[in-house]
Motif scaffolding. Sequence first.
Motif, PDB file in Angstrom:
ATOM      1  N   CYS A  39       7.154  19.432 -29.037  1.00 48.20           N
ATOM      2  CA  CYS A  39       7.724  18.296 -29.682  1.00 48.20           C
ATOM      3  C   CYS A  39       9.271  18.784 -30.189  1.00 48.20           C
ATOM      4  N   GLY A  40       9.229  20.024 -30.917  1.00 52.22           N
ATOM      5  CA  GLY A  40      10.394  20.581 -31.482  1.00 52.22           C
ATOM      6  C   GLY A  40      10.292  21.242 -33.028  1.00 52.22           C
ATOM      7  N   HIS A  41      11.455  21.054 -33.360  1.00 50.59           N
ATOM      8  CA  HIS A  41      11.508  21.660 -34.986  1.00 50.59           C
ATOM      9  C   HIS A  41      11.486  20.740 -36.284  1.00 50.59           C
ATOM     10  N   GLU A  42      11.385  19.593 -35.700  1.00 45.42           N
ATOM     11  CA  GLU A  42      11.565  18.383 -36.831  1.00 45.42           C
ATOM     12  C   GLU A  42      10.337  18.266 -37.513  1.00 45.42           C
ATOM     13  N   ASP A  43      10.497  17.869 -38.597  1.00 45.74           N
ATOM     14  CA  ASP A  43       9.392  17.528 -39.706  1.00 45.74           C
ATOM     15  C   ASP A  43       8.294  16.507 -39.016  1.00 45.74           C
ATOM     16  N   GLU A  44       8.726  15.862 -38.228  1.00 46.48           N
ATOM     17  CA  GLU A  44       7.788  14.758 -37.614  1.00 46.48           C
ATOM     18  C   GLU A  44       6.870  15.424 -36.515  1.00 46.48           C
ATOM     19  N   CYS A  45       7.163  16.690 -36.118  1.00 45.66           N
ATOM     20  CA  CYS A  45       6.305  17.613 -35.221  1.00 45.66           C
ATOM     21  C   CYS A  45       5.248  18.217 -35.694  1.00 45.66           C
ATOM     22  N   THR A  46       5.281  18.331 -37.055  1.00 46.49           N
ATOM     23  CA  THR A  46       4.254  19.306 -37.674  1.00 46.49           C
ATOM     24  C   THR A  46       2.895  18.435 -37.987  1.00 46.49           C
ATOM     25  N   PRO A  47       2.678  17.443 -38.193  1.00 39.69           N
ATOM     26  CA  PRO A  47       1.188  16.910 -38.490  1.00 39.69           C
ATOM     27  C   PRO A  47       0.609  17.070 -37.357  1.00 39.69           C
ATOM     28  N   PHE A  48      -0.770  17.483 -37.698  1.00 43.76           N
ATOM     29  CA  PHE A  48      -1.675  17.605 -36.589  1.00 43.76           C
ATOM     30  C   PHE A  48      -2.277  16.356 -35.832  1.00 43.76           C
ATOM     31  N   ASN A  49      -2.339  16.183 -34.772  1.00 49.43           N
ATOM     32  CA  ASN A  49      -2.931  15.156 -33.732  1.00 49.43           C
ATOM     33  C   ASN A  49      -2.308  14.036 -34.079  1.00 49.43           C
ATOM     34  N   THR A  50      -1.032  13.940 -34.163  1.00 54.43           N
ATOM     35  CA  THR A  50      -0.544  12.442 -34.265  1.00 54.43           C
ATOM     36  C   THR A  50       0.204  12.058 -33.360  1.00 54.43           C
ATOM     37  N   ILE A  51       0.290  10.603 -33.180  1.00 53.17           N
ATOM     38  CA  ILE A  51       0.745  10.020 -31.822  1.00 53.17           C
ATOM     39  C   ILE A  51       2.092  10.398 -31.780  1.00 53.17           C
ATOM     40  N   GLY A  52       2.959  10.319 -33.070  1.00 52.28           N
ATOM     41  CA  GLY A  52       4.372  10.542 -32.926  1.00 52.28           C
ATOM     42  C   GLY A  52       4.748  11.980 -32.286  1.00 52.28           C
ATOM     43  N   ALA A  53       4.191  13.013 -32.671  1.00 51.46           N
ATOM     44  CA  ALA A  53       4.465  14.417 -32.397  1.00 51.46           C
ATOM     45  C   ALA A  53       3.940  14.388 -30.846  1.00 51.46           C
ATOM     46  N   MET A  54       2.948  13.700 -30.456  1.00 44.79           N
ATOM     47  CA  MET A  54       2.521  13.886 -28.978  1.00 44.79           C
ATOM     48  C   MET A  54       3.285  13.246 -28.152  1.00 44.79           C
ATOM     49  N   GLU A  55       4.204  11.966 -28.460  1.00 44.37           N
ATOM     50  CA  GLU A  55       5.092  11.338 -27.763  1.00 44.37           C
ATOM     51  C   GLU A  55       6.178  12.189 -27.579  1.00 44.37           C
ATOM     52  N   ARG A  56       6.678  12.659 -28.896  1.00 35.03           N
ATOM     53  CA  ARG A  56       8.181  13.593 -28.532  1.00 35.03           C
ATOM     54  C   ARG A  56       7.876  14.621 -27.748  1.00 35.03           C
ATOM     55  N   ALA A  57       6.664  15.213 -27.816  1.00 38.75           N
ATOM     56  CA  ALA A  57       6.347  16.341 -26.818  1.00 38.75           C
ATOM     57  C   ALA A  57       6.179  15.913 -25.361  1.00 38.75           C
ATOM     58  N   LYS A  58       5.755  14.788 -24.972  1.00 41.21           N
ATOM     59  CA  LYS A  58       5.716  14.274 -23.563  1.00 41.21           C
ATOM     60  C   LYS A  58       7.400  14.112 -23.219  1.00 41.21           C
ATOM     61  N   LYS A  59       7.954  13.497 -24.207  1.00 41.41           N
ATOM     62  CA  LYS A  59       9.492  13.180 -23.590  1.00 41.41           C
ATOM     63  C   LYS A  59      10.339  14.486 -23.320  1.00 41.41           C
ATOM     64  N   ALA A  60      10.105  15.584 -24.149  1.00 42.49           N
ATOM     65  CA  ALA A  60      10.664  16.594 -24.097  1.00 42.49           C
ATOM     66  C   ALA A  60      10.351  17.415 -22.644  1.00 42.49           C
ATOM     67  N   VAL A  61       9.064  17.309 -22.456  1.00 43.99           N
ATOM     68  CA  VAL A  61       8.368  17.951 -21.030  1.00 43.99           C
ATOM     69  C   VAL A  61       9.067  17.273 -19.869  1.00 43.99           C
ATOM     70  N   GLU A  62       9.378  15.933 -20.116  1.00 43.58           N
ATOM     71  CA  GLU A  62       9.722  14.958 -18.799  1.00 43.58           C
ATOM     72  C   GLU A  62      11.099  15.380 -18.634  1.00 43.58           C
ATOM     73  N   LYS A  63      11.891  15.276 -19.649  1.00 46.41           N
ATOM     74  CA  LYS A  63      13.248  15.380 -19.960  1.00 46.41           C
ATOM     75  C   LYS A  63      13.697  16.976 -19.395  1.00 46.41           C
ATOM     76  N   HIS A  64      13.160  17.868 -20.085  1.00 43.46           N
ATOM     77  CA  HIS A  64      13.912  19.363 -20.220  1.00 43.46           C
ATOM     78  C   HIS A  64      12.970  20.046 -19.573  1.00 43.46           C
ATOM     79  N   TYR A  65      11.987  20.380 -19.361  1.00 47.66           N
ATOM     80  CA  TYR A  65      11.055  21.455 -18.714  1.00 47.66           C
ATOM     81  C   TYR A  65      11.071  21.229 -17.187  1.00 47.66           C
ATOM     82  N   SER A  66      11.382  22.353 -16.588  1.00 47.01           N
ATOM     83  CA  SER A  66      11.202  22.652 -15.122  1.00 47.01           C
ATOM     84  C   SER A  66       9.765  22.611 -14.611  1.00 47.01           C
ATOM     85  N   VAL A  67       9.097  23.414 -15.576  1.00 48.34           N
ATOM     86  CA  VAL A  67       7.712  23.760 -14.993  1.00 48.34           C
ATOM     87  C   VAL A  67       6.628  23.885 -16.353  1.00 48.34           C
TER      88      VAL A  67
END
Length: 289
Positions: A172-200
């Motif tokens: 998800c990243g370093h932002e405050d929105e990423c820190t709460p446990f098991n939230t939709i917002g953190a999960m969606e941001r994490a998914k987007k980062a994987v899709e856009k940035h991660y090779s594997v």
Amino acid sequence: MNNTRHAGLEVVFFNRVPKVGSQTFMELLRRLSMRNRFGFHRDHVQRVETIRLAPPDQLQLASMVSGYETPSVYVKHVCFTNFSQFSLPEPIYVNLVRDPVERVISWYYYVRAPWYYVERKQAFPDIPLPDPAWLKKDFETCVLNGDRECRYIEGETHEGIGDHRRQTLFFCGHEDECTPFNTIGAMERAKKAVEKHYSVVGVLEELNSTLTVLENYIPKFFKGASQVYWDEVNNFNRINRNAFKPPVAEHIKDIVRKNFTREIEFYQFCRQRLHKQLLALKLPSQTTS
């Protein structure tokens, strides 16, 4: 499906998630660096692991990694760091994930293992020893008694070395929105980062698929990874293995899973992505195990 071609920097950035086999994976990279002739760099052991960084520290990290002679690998426990937001070329992002409940159980016993505190005391002699009762407490008792450590409350934020519940945080990243446990917002941001940035993003439970995809999507660094891994698998599997972790009953795991819904969804998302990457290779003989 292949973000490697979008990288502007011939450096693999492995922002390793704890307790997903990352020690073994780091050793694999170290050995591949000698075989495939690239530089190997890792963060030093810290008294307190700093996972989330302030923007100036993110810039400092990105600038340091960008300054390595290429090709190179850099390894660190840290949240996803977007180099492009600092007008720096993006590295080749890689990481691993693990079943979230198995991972949290692994962490629970890892921080209670005798050798863990021996190593910590050797590195930092002034660190106080923990309460013996805390060390002896098993995971099943912790969950059934509703102990604070094992309640896993949705939306809760807790910083520090003792909280490694949030696998999504590392994507998800370093932002405050990423820190709460098991939230939709953190999960969606994490998914987007994987899709856009991660090779594997590999999966611990599916090593064959992970190694095959790495070899084909990032060949300059991972050529021969399967051979190196399996030829020395006994040595690799000894790294960071905790012989003090007892089995945990499935009904206890089921109790915990109810509070890990978004973490589990993110894990399954990464698994599906890995499967799609493998299928896209159209290899004569494919495996997803």
